[in-house]
Design a protein around this motif. Structure first.
Motif, PDB file in Angstrom:
ATOM      1  N   TYR A 135     -20.667 -24.606 -15.165  1.00 14.37           N
ATOM      2  CA  TYR A 135     -20.478 -23.184 -15.437  1.00 14.37           C
ATOM      3  C   TYR A 135     -20.024 -22.462 -14.177  1.00 14.37           C
ATOM      4  CZ  TYR A 135     -24.706 -21.909 -12.873  1.00 14.37           C
ATOM      5  OH  TYR A 135     -25.625 -21.705 -11.867  1.00 14.37           O
ATOM      6  N   GLN A 136     -19.367 -21.355 -14.403  1.00 14.08           N
ATOM      7  CA  GLN A 136     -19.035 -20.389 -13.366  1.00 14.08           C
ATOM      8  C   GLN A 136     -19.259 -19.028 -13.999  1.00 14.08           C
ATOM      9  OE1 GLN A 136     -16.325 -18.142 -12.656  1.00 14.08           O
ATOM     10  NE2 GLN A 136     -16.357 -18.082 -10.417  1.00 14.08           N
ATOM     11  N   ALA A 137     -19.867 -18.104 -13.264  1.00 17.14           N
ATOM     12  CA  ALA A 137     -20.340 -16.861 -13.881  1.00 17.14           C
ATOM     13  C   ALA A 137     -19.238 -16.062 -14.556  1.00 17.14           C
ATOM     14  CB  ALA A 137     -21.052 -16.001 -12.842  1.00 17.14           C
ATOM     15  N   ASN A 138     -17.989 -16.266 -14.142  1.00 14.59           N
ATOM     16  CA  ASN A 138     -16.879 -15.560 -14.770  1.00 14.59           C
ATOM     17  C   ASN A 138     -16.269 -16.333 -15.934  1.00 14.59           C
ATOM     18  OD1 ASN A 138     -16.882 -13.175 -13.224  1.00 14.59           O
ATOM     19  ND2 ASN A 138     -15.715 -14.137 -11.585  1.00 14.59           N
ATOM     20  N   ASP A 139     -16.924 -17.438 -16.372  1.00 13.26           N
ATOM     21  CA  ASP A 139     -16.430 -18.169 -17.543  1.00 13.26           C
ATOM     22  C   ASP A 139     -16.411 -17.248 -18.760  1.00 13.26           C
ATOM     23  OD1 ASP A 139     -16.175 -20.462 -16.102  1.00 13.26           O
ATOM     24  OD2 ASP A 139     -18.009 -21.405 -16.842  1.00 13.26           O
ATOM     25  N   PRO A 140     -15.341 -17.310 -19.557  1.00 12.49           N
ATOM     26  CA  PRO A 140     -15.240 -16.433 -20.734  1.00 12.49           C
ATOM     27  C   PRO A 140     -16.445 -16.520 -21.663  1.00 12.49           C
ATOM     28  CG  PRO A 140     -13.138 -17.492 -20.306  1.00 12.49           C
ATOM     29  CD  PRO A 140     -14.125 -18.115 -19.365  1.00 12.49           C
ATOM     30  N   GLU A 141     -16.970 -17.740 -21.865  1.00  9.52           N
ATOM     31  CA  GLU A 141     -18.105 -17.900 -22.785  1.00  9.52           C
ATOM     32  C   GLU A 141     -19.334 -17.135 -22.298  1.00  9.52           C
ATOM     33  OE1 GLU A 141     -21.281 -21.298 -24.254  1.00  9.52           O
ATOM     34  OE2 GLU A 141     -19.312 -21.940 -23.538  1.00  9.52           O
ATOM     35  N   LEU A 142     -19.647 -17.253 -21.004  1.00 10.70           N
ATOM     36  CA  LEU A 142     -20.825 -16.593 -20.468  1.00 10.70           C
ATOM     37  C   LEU A 142     -20.636 -15.081 -20.429  1.00 10.70           C
ATOM     38  CD1 LEU A 142     -21.909 -18.974 -17.568  1.00 10.70           C
ATOM     39  CD2 LEU A 142     -22.606 -18.963 -19.967  1.00 10.70           C
ATOM     40  N   LEU A 143     -19.436 -14.647 -20.040  1.00  9.26           N
ATOM     41  CA  LEU A 143     -19.160 -13.213 -20.024  1.00  9.26           C
ATOM     42  C   LEU A 143     -19.331 -12.620 -21.421  1.00  9.26           C
ATOM     43  CD1 LEU A 143     -15.961 -13.139 -17.774  1.00  9.26           C
ATOM     44  CD2 LEU A 143     -18.245 -12.333 -17.131  1.00  9.26           C
ATOM     45  N   ARG A 144     -18.883 -13.356 -22.402  1.00  9.50           N
ATOM     46  CA  ARG A 144     -18.970 -12.859 -23.775  1.00  9.50           C
ATOM     47  C   ARG A 144     -20.418 -12.787 -24.246  1.00  9.50           C
ATOM     48  NH1 ARG A 144     -14.655 -12.193 -26.866  1.00  9.50           N
ATOM     49  NH2 ARG A 144     -15.040 -11.594 -29.027  1.00  9.50           N
ATOM     50  N   TRP A 145     -21.202 -13.831 -23.929  1.00 10.25           N
ATOM     51  CA  TRP A 145     -22.617 -13.826 -24.309  1.00 10.25           C
ATOM     52  C   TRP A 145     -23.327 -12.621 -23.695  1.00 10.25           C
ATOM     53  CZ3 TRP A 145     -26.113 -15.444 -27.583  1.00 10.25           C
ATOM     54  CH2 TRP A 145     -27.457 -15.402 -27.237  1.00 10.25           C
ATOM     55  N   VAL A 146     -23.101 -12.376 -22.412  1.00 10.10           N
ATOM     56  CA  VAL A 146     -23.742 -11.260 -21.735  1.00 10.10           C
ATOM     57  C   VAL A 146     -23.325  -9.936 -22.371  1.00 10.10           C
ATOM     58  CG1 VAL A 146     -23.820  -9.977 -19.553  1.00 10.10           C
ATOM     59  CG2 VAL A 146     -24.082 -12.457 -19.546  1.00 10.10           C
ATOM     60  N   HIS A 147     -22.045  -9.782 -22.659  1.00 10.91           N
ATOM     61  CA  HIS A 147     -21.553  -8.527 -23.234  1.00 10.91           C
ATOM     62  C   HIS A 147     -22.102  -8.298 -24.637  1.00 10.91           C
ATOM     63  CE1 HIS A 147     -18.829  -5.213 -24.143  1.00 10.91           C
ATOM     64  NE2 HIS A 147     -18.540  -5.825 -25.275  1.00 10.91           N
ATOM     65  N   VAL A 148     -22.069  -9.326 -25.461  1.00 10.30           N
ATOM     66  CA  VAL A 148     -22.468  -9.187 -26.864  1.00 10.30           C
ATOM     67  C   VAL A 148     -23.975  -8.949 -26.984  1.00 10.30           C
ATOM     68  CG1 VAL A 148     -22.635 -10.424 -29.054  1.00 10.30           C
ATOM     69  CG2 VAL A 148     -20.495 -10.451 -27.783  1.00 10.30           C
ATOM     70  N   THR A 149     -24.779  -9.675 -26.203  1.00  5.58           N
ATOM     71  CA  THR A 149     -26.221  -9.453 -26.278  1.00  5.58           C
ATOM     72  C   THR A 149     -26.591  -8.077 -25.729  1.00  5.58           C
ATOM     73  OG1 THR A 149     -26.443 -10.691 -24.192  1.00  5.58           O
ATOM     74  CG2 THR A 149     -26.923 -11.872 -26.239  1.00  5.58           C
ATOM     75  N   TYR A 150     -25.822  -7.604 -24.758  1.00  9.02           N
ATOM     76  CA  TYR A 150     -26.048  -6.251 -24.238  1.00  9.02           C
ATOM     77  C   TYR A 150     -25.842  -5.227 -25.353  1.00  9.02           C
ATOM     78  CZ  TYR A 150     -25.448  -2.015 -21.420  1.00  9.02           C
ATOM     79  OH  TYR A 150     -25.573  -0.747 -20.895  1.00  9.02           O
ATOM     80  N   ALA A 151     -24.698  -5.293 -26.017  1.00 10.90           N
ATOM     81  CA  ALA A 151     -24.402  -4.328 -27.072  1.00 10.90           C
ATOM     82  C   ALA A 151     -25.436  -4.393 -28.189  1.00 10.90           C
ATOM     83  CB  ALA A 151     -22.994  -4.581 -27.630  1.00 10.90           C
ATOM     84  N   GLU A 152     -25.813  -5.607 -28.576  1.00 11.30           N
ATOM     85  CA  GLU A 152     -26.778  -5.762 -29.673  1.00 11.30           C
ATOM     86  C   GLU A 152     -28.143  -5.203 -29.297  1.00 11.30           C
ATOM     87  OE1 GLU A 152     -29.902  -7.814 -32.028  1.00 11.30           O
ATOM     88  OE2 GLU A 152     -29.488  -8.053 -29.891  1.00 11.30           O
ATOM     89  N   SER A 153     -28.590  -5.475 -28.077  1.00 10.35           N
ATOM     90  CA  SER A 153     -29.909  -4.999 -27.661  1.00 10.35           C
ATOM     91  C   SER A 153     -29.950  -3.488 -27.508  1.00 10.35           C
ATOM     92  CB  SER A 153     -30.322  -5.679 -26.346  1.00 10.35           C
ATOM     93  OG  SER A 153     -30.726  -7.002 -26.576  1.00 10.35           O
ATOM     94  N   PHE A 154     -28.903  -2.920 -26.948  1.00 13.27           N
ATOM     95  CA  PHE A 154     -28.906  -1.469 -26.755  1.00 13.27           C
ATOM     96  C   PHE A 154     -28.822  -0.744 -28.092  1.00 13.27           C
ATOM     97  CE2 PHE A 154     -28.855  -2.469 -22.452  1.00 13.27           C
ATOM     98  CZ  PHE A 154     -28.982  -1.325 -21.689  1.00 13.27           C
ATOM     99  N   LEU A 155     -28.082  -1.289 -29.050  1.00  8.69           N
ATOM    100  CA  LEU A 155     -28.045  -0.667 -30.368  1.00  8.69           C
ATOM    101  C   LEU A 155     -29.380  -0.813 -31.089  1.00  8.69           C
ATOM    102  CD1 LEU A 155     -24.523  -1.560 -31.809  1.00  8.69           C
ATOM    103  CD2 LEU A 155     -25.397   0.710 -31.196  1.00  8.69           C
ATOM    104  N   THR A 156     -29.993  -1.979 -30.992  1.00  8.87           N
ATOM    105  CA  THR A 156     -31.274  -2.204 -31.666  1.00  8.87           C
ATOM    106  C   THR A 156     -32.333  -1.266 -31.122  1.00  8.87           C
ATOM    107  OG1 THR A 156     -30.756  -4.531 -32.108  1.00  8.87           O
ATOM    108  CG2 THR A 156     -33.076  -3.891 -32.138  1.00  8.87           C
ATOM    109  N   ALA A 157     -32.436  -1.173 -29.800  1.00  8.38           N
ATOM    110  CA  ALA A 157     -33.441  -0.294 -29.196  1.00  8.38           C
ATOM    111  C   ALA A 157     -33.154   1.166 -29.516  1.00  8.38           C
ATOM    112  CB  ALA A 157     -33.485  -0.510 -27.688  1.00  8.38           C
TER     113      ALA A 157
END
Length: 303
Positions: A135-157
């Motif tokens: 892995y590398q922190a700028n990998d598209p898969e990891l960036l996407r996971w971080v972005h999507v879980t952020y949006a989901e958590s902030f909307l849920t809360a």
């Protein structure tokens, strides 16, 4: 009593920004710049990020993001979150508020700074299917996971603890997609349904993983080294974040909703009280929002 309240306020400020009494030096600079930035007053992003619900969201998203062993490896091996957790929190808040409230130049500069740090974050991990991966922190898969879980958590809360969102949840996802693009996320989701579908696809893929690293990280998030003044309230907010998780993710994280024996504790109502106390201590509008409004007023935008 007044001194205790002031101490509580200062500990909150120090926890969120690394300073107390006065804002950190990056906050006044949000008044600088020659354009409105990516988001404006009345936007879905301002509504969500200006709400106290973000505190529960922040706890929740840390738990969700830790489920991806690649994202967890980057934090576990490179961030020094155990040695300086408040410093890491302050850095994350700086990026969020700069993209939310800053000029276009400030948002792009802040995101570029994070991407530059990410270039040095690399290693290997074992996914939930038993495959070893680099892995590398700028990998598209990891960036996407971080972005999507952020949006989901902030909307849920926000759905639990916040007010109405102008344009609804989809407007927030669509607007915050700009932050994903700044960080290198290609074609970020534009609707809440897409966000939730992507997270479920990750779970179904078997990539997410429960192991000793996850258990250790969850234990740390449950009991971070906070001031004694903040610990009782944090326990309540952590319990609320856990309750907001879907059962399958709670199980993967090794967490259960708060109970005394067979009796469930009212984590959500208790968290509303705790958030009201934080709101009272910090005020209706934070210094980042006030600095942004100052810039917008200077540029002639209606305030």
């Amino acid at each position: 009593m007044r001194n205790l309240f002031l101490d509580y306020r200062h500990e909150l400020q120090r926890t969120f920004t690394g300073t107390s009494g006065t804002p950190p030096d990056w906050v006044p600079r949000l008044a600088e710049g020659n354009d409105a930035g990516y988001h404006l007053p009345g936007s879905a992003v301002w509504a969500v990020h200006g709400s106290m619900s973000t505190i529960v969201a922040g706890i929740r998203v840390l738990l969700m993001q830790a489920l991806h062993p690649g994202a967890l490896a980057g934090v576990y091996e490179h961030s020094g979150f155990k040695e300086d957790p408040l410093g890491r929190l302050a850095t994350t808040i700086r990026w969020i508020f700069t993209v939310t409230y800053g000029s276009t130049e400030a948002a792009e500069e802040a995101s570029g700074r994070v991407r530059k740090i990410h270039k040095h974050v690399r290693g290997t991990y074992v996914d939930g299917n038993g495959a070893q991966r680099t892995y590398q922190a700028n990998d598209p898969e990891l960036l996407r996971w971080v972005h999507v879980t952020y949006a989901e958590s902030f909307l849920t809360a926000h759905r639990i603890f916040g007010g109405p969102i102008p344009g609804g949840p989809d407007a927030y996802v669509r607007q915050w997609a700009s932050a994903g693009r700044l960080m290198g996320v290609e074609y970020p989701p534009l609707t809440e349904a897409s966000v939730r579908r992507e997270i479920e696809e990750w779970r179904a893929s078997g990539v997410l993983r429960s192991d000793h690293r996850l258990a250790e990280t969850v234990a740390f998030i449950r009991r971070p080294p906070l001031s004694p003044l903040l610990r009782p309230g944090y326990r309540i907010l952590f319990a609320a974040a856990v309750e907001s998780l879907e059962p399958e993710y709670r199980e993967m994280l090794g967490l259960k909703t708060a109970r005394i024996g067979p009796v469930p504790l009212p984590a959500i109502p208790a968290a509303r009280v705790a958030l009201a106390m934080v709101h009272l201590a910090l005020g209706r509008r934070g210094p980042s929002e006030l600095a942004a409004r100052s810039r917008l007023e200077r540029l002639g935008w209606p305030n």
